[in-house]
Design a protein around this motif. Structure first.
Motif, PDB file in Angstrom:
ATOM      1  N   GLY A  84       6.702   7.125   6.514  1.00 46.96           N
ATOM      2  CA  GLY A  84       6.106   6.387   7.623  1.00 46.96           C
ATOM      3  C   GLY A  84       4.794   6.945   8.124  1.00 46.96           C
ATOM      4  O   GLY A  84       4.701   7.332   9.288  1.00 46.96           O
ATOM      5  N   TYR A  85       3.781   6.956   7.300  1.00 49.53           N
ATOM      6  CA  TYR A  85       2.435   7.353   7.699  1.00 49.53           C
ATOM      7  C   TYR A  85       1.501   6.162   7.504  1.00 49.53           C
ATOM      8  O   TYR A  85       0.901   6.004   6.441  1.00 49.53           O
ATOM      9  CB  TYR A  85       1.944   8.555   6.890  1.00 49.53           C
ATOM     10  CG  TYR A  85       2.618   9.843   7.262  1.00 49.53           C
ATOM     11  CD1 TYR A  85       2.283  10.494   8.440  1.00 49.53           C
ATOM     12  CD2 TYR A  85       3.582  10.407   6.451  1.00 49.53           C
ATOM     13  CE1 TYR A  85       2.900  11.673   8.793  1.00 49.53           C
ATOM     14  CE2 TYR A  85       4.207  11.589   6.794  1.00 49.53           C
ATOM     15  CZ  TYR A  85       3.858  12.217   7.968  1.00 49.53           C
ATOM     16  OH  TYR A  85       4.468  13.387   8.312  1.00 49.53           O
ATOM     17  N   PRO A  86       1.340   5.311   8.517  1.00 53.04           N
ATOM     18  CA  PRO A  86       0.543   4.092   8.325  1.00 53.04           C
ATOM     19  C   PRO A  86      -0.946   4.349   8.118  1.00 53.04           C
ATOM     20  O   PRO A  86      -1.630   3.532   7.510  1.00 53.04           O
ATOM     21  CB  PRO A  86       0.790   3.302   9.613  1.00 53.04           C
ATOM     22  CG  PRO A  86       1.184   4.314  10.626  1.00 53.04           C
ATOM     23  CD  PRO A  86       1.885   5.403   9.866  1.00 53.04           C
ATOM     24  N   LEU A  87      -1.460   5.469   8.616  1.00 52.48           N
ATOM     25  CA  LEU A  87      -2.891   5.737   8.490  1.00 52.48           C
ATOM     26  C   LEU A  87      -3.234   6.600   7.271  1.00 52.48           C
ATOM     27  O   LEU A  87      -4.398   6.915   7.056  1.00 52.48           O
ATOM     28  CB  LEU A  87      -3.407   6.421   9.762  1.00 52.48           C
ATOM     29  CG  LEU A  87      -3.248   5.607  11.044  1.00 52.48           C
ATOM     30  CD1 LEU A  87      -3.741   6.400  12.244  1.00 52.48           C
ATOM     31  CD2 LEU A  87      -3.995   4.289  10.940  1.00 52.48           C
ATOM     32  N   LEU A  88      -2.239   6.967   6.483  1.00 54.44           N
ATOM     33  CA  LEU A  88      -2.479   7.794   5.307  1.00 54.44           C
ATOM     34  C   LEU A  88      -3.321   7.039   4.286  1.00 54.44           C
ATOM     35  O   LEU A  88      -3.058   5.872   3.989  1.00 54.44           O
ATOM     36  CB  LEU A  88      -1.147   8.199   4.656  1.00 54.44           C
ATOM     37  CG  LEU A  88      -1.248   8.973   3.348  1.00 54.44           C
ATOM     38  CD1 LEU A  88      -1.815  10.359   3.589  1.00 54.44           C
ATOM     39  CD2 LEU A  88       0.101   9.056   2.679  1.00 54.44           C
ATOM     40  N   ASP A  89      -4.332   7.692   3.772  1.00 54.42           N
ATOM     41  CA  ASP A  89      -5.142   7.107   2.710  1.00 54.42           C
ATOM     42  C   ASP A  89      -4.388   7.321   1.396  1.00 54.42           C
ATOM     43  O   ASP A  89      -4.454   8.397   0.797  1.00 54.42           O
ATOM     44  CB  ASP A  89      -6.518   7.777   2.673  1.00 54.42           C
ATOM     45  CG  ASP A  89      -7.467   7.103   1.702  1.00 54.42           C
ATOM     46  OD1 ASP A  89      -6.994   6.317   0.838  1.00 54.42           O
ATOM     47  OD2 ASP A  89      -8.675   7.364   1.791  1.00 54.42           O
ATOM     48  N   GLU A  90      -3.644   6.305   0.969  1.00 54.93           N
ATOM     49  CA  GLU A  90      -2.810   6.426  -0.222  1.00 54.93           C
ATOM     50  C   GLU A  90      -3.653   6.618  -1.488  1.00 54.93           C
ATOM     51  O   GLU A  90      -3.206   7.232  -2.442  1.00 54.93           O
ATOM     52  CB  GLU A  90      -1.892   5.209  -0.363  1.00 54.93           C
ATOM     53  CG  GLU A  90      -0.820   5.169   0.698  1.00 54.93           C
ATOM     54  CD  GLU A  90       0.089   3.964   0.570  1.00 54.93           C
ATOM     55  OE1 GLU A  90      -0.135   3.097  -0.289  1.00 54.93           O
ATOM     56  OE2 GLU A  90       1.059   3.897   1.353  1.00 54.93           O
ATOM     57  N   GLY A  91      -4.866   6.138  -1.462  1.00 54.93           N
ATOM     58  CA  GLY A  91      -5.764   6.335  -2.605  1.00 54.93           C
ATOM     59  C   GLY A  91      -6.102   7.810  -2.800  1.00 54.93           C
ATOM     60  O   GLY A  91      -6.134   8.310  -3.930  1.00 54.93           O
ATOM     61  N   ASP A  92      -6.337   8.516  -1.690  1.00 54.57           N
ATOM     62  CA  ASP A  92      -6.610   9.953  -1.768  1.00 54.57           C
ATOM     63  C   ASP A  92      -5.381  10.722  -2.248  1.00 54.57           C
ATOM     64  O   ASP A  92      -5.489  11.632  -3.068  1.00 54.57           O
ATOM     65  CB  ASP A  92      -7.060  10.502  -0.415  1.00 54.57           C
ATOM     66  CG  ASP A  92      -8.526  10.223  -0.121  1.00 54.57           C
ATOM     67  OD1 ASP A  92      -9.195   9.581  -0.959  1.00 54.57           O
ATOM     68  OD2 ASP A  92      -9.006  10.651   0.942  1.00 54.57           O
ATOM     69  N   LEU A  93      -4.210  10.358  -1.727  1.00 56.81           N
ATOM     70  CA  LEU A  93      -2.976  11.019  -2.158  1.00 56.81           C
ATOM     71  C   LEU A  93      -2.762  10.815  -3.650  1.00 56.81           C
ATOM     72  O   LEU A  93      -2.471  11.756  -4.386  1.00 56.81           O
ATOM     73  CB  LEU A  93      -1.776  10.488  -1.369  1.00 56.81           C
ATOM     74  CG  LEU A  93      -0.402  10.992  -1.820  1.00 56.81           C
ATOM     75  CD1 LEU A  93      -0.278  12.493  -1.608  1.00 56.81           C
ATOM     76  CD2 LEU A  93       0.702  10.251  -1.082  1.00 56.81           C
ATOM     77  N   GLU A  94      -2.937   9.593  -4.107  1.00 53.68           N
ATOM     78  CA  GLU A  94      -2.737   9.287  -5.521  1.00 53.68           C
ATOM     79  C   GLU A  94      -3.744  10.035  -6.393  1.00 53.68           C
ATOM     80  O   GLU A  94      -3.385  10.612  -7.423  1.00 53.68           O
ATOM     81  CB  GLU A  94      -2.864   7.781  -5.743  1.00 53.68           C
ATOM     82  CG  GLU A  94      -2.552   7.358  -7.146  1.00 53.68           C
ATOM     83  CD  GLU A  94      -2.584   5.844  -7.321  1.00 53.68           C
ATOM     84  OE1 GLU A  94      -2.456   5.416  -8.470  1.00 53.68           O
ATOM     85  OE2 GLU A  94      -2.739   5.116  -6.323  1.00 53.68           O
ATOM     86  N   ALA A  95      -5.003  10.059  -5.974  1.00 58.87           N
ATOM     87  CA  ALA A  95      -6.030  10.751  -6.758  1.00 58.87           C
ATOM     88  C   ALA A  95      -5.778  12.255  -6.801  1.00 58.87           C
ATOM     89  O   ALA A  95      -5.959  12.896  -7.852  1.00 58.87           O
ATOM     90  CB  ALA A  95      -7.414  10.464  -6.173  1.00 58.87           C
ATOM     91  N   ALA A  96      -5.350  12.839  -5.678  1.00 58.87           N
ATOM     92  CA  ALA A  96      -5.083  14.280  -5.631  1.00 58.87           C
ATOM     93  C   ALA A  96      -3.908  14.646  -6.526  1.00 58.87           C
ATOM     94  O   ALA A  96      -3.987  15.602  -7.308  1.00 58.87           O
ATOM     95  CB  ALA A  96      -4.814  14.715  -4.193  1.00 58.87           C
ATOM     96  N   VAL A  97      -2.812  13.887  -6.441  1.00 56.93           N
ATOM     97  CA  VAL A  97      -1.644  14.175  -7.273  1.00 56.93           C
ATOM     98  C   VAL A  97      -1.994  13.997  -8.745  1.00 56.93           C
ATOM     99  O   VAL A  97      -1.634  14.821  -9.589  1.00 56.93           O
ATOM    100  CB  VAL A  97      -0.445  13.281  -6.867  1.00 56.93           C
ATOM    101  CG1 VAL A  97       0.690  13.423  -7.856  1.00 56.93           C
ATOM    102  CG2 VAL A  97       0.021  13.634  -5.470  1.00 56.93           C
TER     103      VAL A  97
END
Length: 180
Positions: A84-97
């Motif tokens: 439940g993190y609505p403001l998380l930049d999922e693109g950054d998370l995906e790119a980092a992982v």
């Protein structure tokens, strides 16, 4: 027939002690010492382990192959989205992982572990290559550090393999509007 039972009389307890079982021929063996499964450092002390407490965590394991970065990135996004993190930049998370797992795959191990944790609106991602004794390649850190929501990233070589980590801000500050 009843006269035979009466002629014997009442049943009396035996006058000799009851039979005890014969002792086994094989003596009882003391327990064998078990080998120590904890890795040792050069001086013989247990190596420090990473410990994450008092927060949500998830551990993901993948076979080290060419598809591992994509699989790990997709599964990490799904896991963190459920937190439940609505403001998380999922693109950054995906790119980092994806970048960290690709670096771990390059270490040529058999498996990759991805560990996720959260606390205080931050997401920690740690990737283990499970290949000890490798040189640290720092080029991946420059790519990861360039992402907007990354607060810090690091790598270190441990006895259980190379660890690559990144800390992402799940509530990034809004970008400033430039004066036009």
């Amino acid at each position: 027939m009843s006269s035979e039972v009466q002629s014997r009389g009442p049943k009396l307890p035996p006058t000799y002690p009851p039979k005890t079982p014969t002792p086994s021929k094989k003596p009882v063996e003391a327990p064998r010492p078990q080998p120590d499964t904890k890795p040792k450092t050069a001086v013989g002390l247990p190596s420090p382990r990473m410990t994450v407490r008092n927060r949500r965590t998830a551990g993901l394991t993948f076979r080290s192959d060419q598809w591992a970065p994509s699989k790990a990135a997709a599964q990490a996004v799904v896991t963190v989205r459920a937190w439940g993190y609505p403001l998380l930049d999922e693109g950054d998370l995906e790119a980092a992982v994806r970048a960290l797992v690709a670096a771990a795959v390059a270490d040529r191990g058999k498996r990759i572990s991805v560990h996720l944790a959260d606390q205080d609106q931050k997401i920690l991602v740690v990737v283990l290559s499970h290949m000890p004794g490798l040189d640290e390649d720092l080029s991946v850190l420059a790519d990861v550090a360039a992402l907007r929501t990354v607060e810090s990233c690091s790598t270190d070589a441990a006895s259980d393999g190379r660890r690559l980590s990144v800390l992402l801000d799940a509530e990034p500050r809004p970008r400033r509007k430039s004066a036009a």
